[in-house]
Enzyme design. Structure first.
Site, short mmCIF file in Angstrom:
data_model
loop_
_atom_site.label_atom_id
_atom_site.label_comp_id
_atom_site.label_asym_id
_atom_site.label_seq_id
_atom_site.Cartn_x
_atom_site.Cartn_y
_atom_site.Cartn_z
N THR A 327 65.22 -99.35 2.56
CA THR A 327 66.19 -98.31 2.21
C THR A 327 67.31 -98.24 3.25
OG1 THR A 327 65.18 -96.51 3.46
CG2 THR A 327 64.26 -96.94 1.27
N CYS A 328 68.32 -97.46 2.93
CA CYS A 328 69.48 -97.36 3.83
C CYS A 328 69.23 -96.39 4.98
CB CYS A 328 70.71 -96.89 3.06
SG CYS A 328 71.14 -98.05 1.77
N ASP A 329 68.10 -95.71 4.95
CA ASP A 329 67.83 -94.69 5.95
C ASP A 329 67.35 -95.32 7.26
OD1 ASP A 329 67.00 -92.47 7.37
OD2 ASP A 329 66.28 -91.45 5.58
N ASN A 367 65.98 -94.50 -3.03
CA ASN A 367 66.97 -95.58 -2.94
C ASN A 367 66.79 -96.67 -4.00
OD1 ASN A 367 68.33 -96.73 0.27
ND2 ASN A 367 69.06 -95.28 -1.22
#
Ligand SMILES: Cc1ncc(COP(=O)(O)O)c(C=O)c1O
Length: 405
Positions: A327-329, A367
């Site tokens: 994910t982008c986190d 996501n």
């Protein structure tokens, strides 16, 4: 469901060329859950309730049932529906101390649940009201105990303490057909004496309340052997519990229960992921903190890992890697360190062992990820607490935990 002899067989094509899956894979080893549950059924001097939350996969429910487990700790209506559908003769204990009114009604009237946990007067009043003042309730009062010896503390949220605990016990006694006490020492508890300490503090509250107690539920918390977290043999936990139970001020024929989650299903799962990119000592994987590797990110748990490569490839020295999920986190990170062959690269597959508890059960769709393949794998888990010999060899590494196959 797909079936393979090993995780390696799952990712390597029959002609020897890699033809691995595009999605991460939940690998299920139901036989490992049966072995674990069988051990508990044979060694625990009371009733064993499987804590469904740890892994509600139907194959795991069936596997513990096959070992003789007939009692289940459920925490929601969907868990009640799941277990009732698969195991119609099971006894369900609704052990969540905070329940929606509608959930109490569904459990009691639609599914015949009679065992309910509470940890406050307000919840007890809800239970009485929503069951129309039923006189056949088995009420388990959850008490607060120390989580000091556990890897994953569970003391902050539930459990009555002090004068409130005394009051709830008395109020529950007045309406319960059977009265129980329960506690949870915290998950992955590394010290058997945690139960003795907890049972002593629970005993003090029972004495202060002056009530008759029919059931003692010592909760979950029984550990698995993760790298760097090797617990004493499980039999030591059983011996502590047996001895402490003898000392408790409860009815002579009081029932003893336990509610293991992790210990029954951790070894029954592993997880295969693909490396999507390597940057120095960091690998970007197709699953992570928002997926089945939640505990590796949020609890710092270091699962055993192995690189899944065809036999015959030259061995490389091991190197420590930090791992990122897809994910982008930026909190989607697993610090590890995870030791893998130094030449691990994009396209390689890694198997995380012992992910059967709180792995797939916690995966989210954040996501746009969270799709998995499921497969039954026939070989042994990477290590086991159920080797049948005494400690320290009881925790047997069934495979070299970090190996280039
Ligand atoms: C009430 C209750 N019982 C049992 C368990 C299972 O615990 P473990 O997986 O540590 O054995 C939990 C876990 O959160 C729980 O809340």
């Amino acid at each position: 469901m797909e079936r393979h002899t090993s995780a390696l067989a799952l990712v390597v094509g029959s002609n020897g060329s890699p033809s691995g899956p595009d999605l991460p894979v939940h690998c299920l080893r139901p036989h490992a859950a049966t072995i674990a549950a069988d051990w508990f059924v044979r060694h625990f001097p009371g009733d064993v309730l499987y804590a469904v939350k740890a892994n509600p996969h139907p194959a795991i429910i069936d596997a513990v049932y096959a070992a003789g487990v007939r009692w289940f700790d459920v925490a929601s209506v969907p868990e009640i529906e799941l277990v009732s559908a698969r195991c119609p003769d099971a006894t369900l204990a609704y052990m969540h101390p905070v329940k929606a009114r509608s959930a109490i009604r569904r459990a009691y009237f639609d599914f015949g649940v009679r065992i309910f946990a509470v940890d406050s007067s307000a919840e007890l009043q809800k239970l009485i009201a929503e069951t129309n003042g039923a006189n056949d309730l088995h009420i388990i009062v959850r008490l607060a105990v120390s989580s000091d010896y556990a890897q994953h503390k569970l003391s902050g949220k539930f459990g009555a303490a002090g004068p409130e605990a005394v009051m709830v016990l008395r109020e529950a006694r007045a309406v319960a057909e059977e009265l129980g006490v329960s506690f949870h020492v915290g998950s992955q508890c590394m010290r058997p004496e945690a139960w003795r300490v907890a049972m002593q503090s629970v005993s003090e509250i029972i004495r202060a309340a002056g009530v008759t107690v029919d059931i003692v539920d010592v909760g979950g918390g029984f550990p698995t052997a993760y790298p760097g977290l090797i617990p004493p043999p499980l039999i030591d936990y059983i011996e502590e519990i047996k001895a402490a139970f003898e000392e408790m001020p409860v009815l002579e024929n009081a029932d003893l229960w336990c509610e293991p989650g992790r210990a029954l299903c951790a070894e029954a799962g592993s997880h295969v992921v693909r490396v999507e990119l390597r940057k120095g000592d960091t690998l970007y994987l197709n699953d992570g903190a928002y997926g089945a590797l939640f505990d590796a990110a949020h609890d710092g748990l270091v699962f055993p890992v192995q690189l899944l490569r065809e036999k015959g490839r030259p061995r490389r020295p091991m190197k420590a890697f930090k791992l990122f999920g897809p994910t982008c986190d930026s909190i989607d990170v697993m610090e590890g360190p995870f030791f893998l062959p130094a030449d691990v690269s994009e396209g390689d597959y890694i198997e995380f062992g012992l992910t059967g508890a709180y792995g797939s059960a916690l995966a989210t769709k954040f996501n746009g990820f969270g799709e998995y393949i499921e497969a039954v794998i026939e070989d042994a888990p990477m290590s086991t607490m159920y080797g049948g010999v005494t400690q320290p060899a009881e925790i047997i590494a069934l495979k070299d935990a970090v190996i280039e196959l």
